[in-house]
Write an enzyme that holds these catalytic residues in place. Sequence first.
Site, PDB file in Angstrom:
ATOM      1  N   ASP A  27      -1.378   0.085  -4.420  1.00 14.32           N
ATOM      2  CA  ASP A  27      -2.795   0.425  -4.240  1.00 14.32           C
ATOM      3  C   ASP A  27      -3.621   0.044  -5.461  1.00 14.32           C
ATOM      4  O   ASP A  27      -4.767  -0.325  -5.359  1.00 14.32           O
ATOM      5  CB  ASP A  27      -2.945   1.929  -3.986  1.00 14.32           C
ATOM      6  CG  ASP A  27      -2.298   2.339  -2.667  1.00 14.32           C
ATOM      7  OD1 ASP A  27      -2.964   2.243  -1.637  1.00 14.32           O
ATOM      8  OD2 ASP A  27      -1.123   2.736  -2.699  1.00 14.32           O
ATOM      9  N   LYS A  53       5.578   8.889  -7.942  1.00 15.51           N
ATOM     10  CA  LYS A  53       6.232   9.931  -7.121  1.00 15.51           C
ATOM     11  C   LYS A  53       7.756   9.823  -7.166  1.00 15.51           C
ATOM     12  O   LYS A  53       8.457  10.653  -6.581  1.00 15.51           O
ATOM     13  CB  LYS A  53       5.720   9.900  -5.683  1.00 15.51           C
ATOM     14  CG  LYS A  53       6.031   8.666  -4.880  1.00 15.51           C
ATOM     15  CD  LYS A  53       5.446   8.806  -3.469  1.00 15.51           C
ATOM     16  CE  LYS A  53       5.804   7.639  -2.563  1.00 15.51           C
ATOM     17  NZ  LYS A  53       5.096   6.402  -2.913  1.00 15.51           N
ATOM     18  N   LYS A  89       0.832  -1.200   0.000  1.00 23.03           N
ATOM     19  CA  LYS A  89       0.000   0.000   0.000  1.00 23.03           C
ATOM     20  C   LYS A  89       0.871   1.257   0.000  1.00 23.03           C
ATOM     21  O   LYS A  89       1.940   1.286   0.595  1.00 23.03           O
ATOM     22  CB  LYS A  89      -0.907  -0.013   1.237  1.00 23.03           C
ATOM     23  CG  LYS A  89      -1.801   1.210   1.384  1.00 23.03           C
ATOM     24  CD  LYS A  89      -2.602   1.128   2.661  1.00 23.03           C
ATOM     25  CE  LYS A  89      -3.442   2.394   2.847  1.00 23.03           C
ATOM     26  NZ  LYS A  89      -2.623   3.593   3.025  1.00 23.03           N
ATOM     27  N   LYS A 115       7.313   1.213   1.825  1.00 21.46           N
ATOM     28  CA  LYS A 115       7.817   0.237   0.867  1.00 21.46           C
ATOM     29  C   LYS A 115       9.126   0.695   0.222  1.00 21.46           C
ATOM     30  O   LYS A 115      10.049  -0.103   0.034  1.00 21.46           O
ATOM     31  CB  LYS A 115       6.724  -0.001  -0.179  1.00 21.46           C
ATOM     32  CG  LYS A 115       7.094  -0.855  -1.363  1.00 21.46           C
ATOM     33  CD  LYS A 115       5.900  -1.150  -2.230  1.00 21.46           C
ATOM     34  CE  LYS A 115       4.928  -0.009  -2.382  1.00 21.46           C
ATOM     35  NZ  LYS A 115       5.504   1.221  -2.935  1.00 21.46           N
TER      36      LYS A 115
END
Length: 797
Positions: free
Chosen positions: A127, A40, A9, A14
């Site tokens: 996600d 990102k 998620k 992560k």
Amino acid sequence: MIQVALYGKGGIGKSTVSANLSAALASSKKRVLQVGCDPKHDSTRLLLGGAGIPTVLDYVRETPREAQQLEALVFEGYGGTACVEAGGPKPGVGCAGRGILSSFEVLKRLGLRASSFDVVLYDVLGDVVCGGFAVPLRKEYADAVFLVTSGEYMALYAANNILRGIRNFEDAAPRVAGIIFNGRGIFAEEERVFAFARAVGLPVLASIPRDEVFSRAEKAGKTLIEAFPASAPAGLFRELAGYVETLEKDRNLLHPANPLGDLELEALVLGRRERPFIKPFGTGPAPGKKPGAKPGSLSLENRYSAEICTEIPEVQSAELSSGISEKKSVEIPSGIPEAQSVEIPSGIPEAQSVEIPSVTPEEVSASSPASPPTRPPLYGCAFSGAVTATFQVDDAATVLHGPGSCTHITADALACSYLRGRGRAVPTGAEKQTPGLLPTDMEEEDVIFGGLEKLERRIEEALLTGWQTVFVVNTCPGGIIGDDIREAASRAEVRFPGARVIPVPVEGVLTGDFSTGLLEGCKRVADLIDPSVRPEKGLVNVIGERSFFLRGEEDFRTVERLLKRLGYGVNCRFLKGTDTLSLRSLKKAEINLLACDDPETRALQAYLSGRFGLEFFELPFPVGFRESSLWVKALAARLLPGKDPSPLLQEQENAYKAGIGKYAPHLSGKSVLLVSYSEDIGWVLDTIRDLGMEILKVGIPVSCFGRESPGLLSREGFPVERNYTDAKRAKDVRGLRPDLVLSSYVPSAPEEGVHYDTIPFSPQVGFLSGLELAKRWSTLLRLPVTEGWKYDGGDES
């Protein structure tokens, strides 16, 4: 060599786990490549001393293909690790998933090979496991998948979803390594994670505690392995690196993906054993609804209504009021804000003074459709249908937001050659030399980063070159990535006061088929109609001419001549060869004539009558002598009460009889077998009988073309067989021995010894339709049945 994908998620830590694992592997002398697959693009930051690097997508967007080099994308980080960031579009535009796909293709094209490394680690957003973000799950990329999660419900929910994605890609070989528990320090967190692990049959490979040392290392822009190698969490990452090295040698340690169902997951993590009762929104049962009925269920009574509504979605109900002046009330769905309930006269008074040919009110009623035609199968796409509508407005341009291939396919279907100069057409004086189709030519870059900027430039280009009305139509790619053509149209109208930029919100096959798009395009063209215009005597509109019908102009001229004899002219053709001025004054017509009788035209009729209160003459363009006589008499009675159309009818009858007299000597006494998809073939039957030919039988094959009308042929004096097949036709040809077989289609293996001809799907309009067939048959039946290339079927001697 082993390829590892870390999923989890967003915001679960992560990237921190990935960078520390890569650093631990590098410190044990492994050649490591880490690829950040998150828009990102911060996956490799801790390996690079806190620095950011150019992303693959940004580099490809800014650098010509021939100048692209791998060295501009791969950077060296801690311990000799190779670092790459895929990147993504700005938030809210484009498709980041497609960006991941493109990044992998670019890296492969530029020569980056996984085989050059001992470990390749993909840090992936977890996600959304869509087609793009699921790329590292594919067999050729991921040998092993690690799930990074905390004990929060949504983190475990994402982990479970990732297992579902893995199962979709998984072949015989298991590929799940296990779970990396990255603690958040919440109550009973560890128990939930281990319970989940047991439920899905996976080991917890590492339990990483919440520790201040991570924040300190992050402030320094370094991994724990580099900044605090002696810390306890750093030791956990070295143990995890050792496990990766073990996996490289022994793939038997991998596990299959066994995700939980949603209810199982809720019961395990949240302790819910059953879901609470959810009351449908509303204050009480709908009027007439029986208590206890299941939401969304259809009773036997309303199921038929629902099926009808799916055939013509615009028409929700039709009620007939009693009385001599019969009216049909048509309601338009509330989703169309401008729509309102209107009444359309459908009763057609009989003209008593007309004697040629005689006709009863019942015959006029029988000519009107008793029920909506059966909808044909889906074909084409909504984008193509919408463009077919908008391009027919001669002084308007259409901007096509999509790939160039969509434009070319649509242009080819329209049988035009207006794409010269990449589709840029400009108006010359008051006329348009070529249809103004202006493609945005979306490319992969536009799909990834969004294509609104290119779309707005193309709209501006159209307006600057002189177009005052511009339609904007979307394709599948534009719809999938969420490019808002309404927003682009609104901004263009602000920059160009007085111009009309009209979005047509279809999105290719996402919206529906060709017919759906054609209707939506017609609705948006109708935005140009001025509702304040008042009807004038002596004018009619023609509605619903077929776009691809080669004989369309000929049929229109035939109807135009008949109207002229009645003292009427055509105000506007909606839509065929029209312009914005004609559209604005569409309501000047006293009545509207339907060119066709099909679901699309009837749906358009319902929309126009509902929105603008237009009156329609219910009978479509007539085919054949008898139907044309009915049409003229009924139209004259509607528009010109008391006027006798007998002179016009007598003139047409004389022309028809002259033609019949010319061809009958060659055809009288000949026998005919008919095979027709449609039962609406009265004009063909009339022609056959008028020529003195014999109808042996009519066969109706199973088909979605045409509509079944059991009573239409039942009164005829010949056998009618439904569910007719090619085998039955062959048997009848041998048994009945007809002189001519008329069929809606040309048989792939026609029987010998008999002449074949086709029944046109779109026959000629007007009184003389049958003469066209009579002329063909007269020539055909004078030819030998079996032609020989040496002696033309004659005697060799």
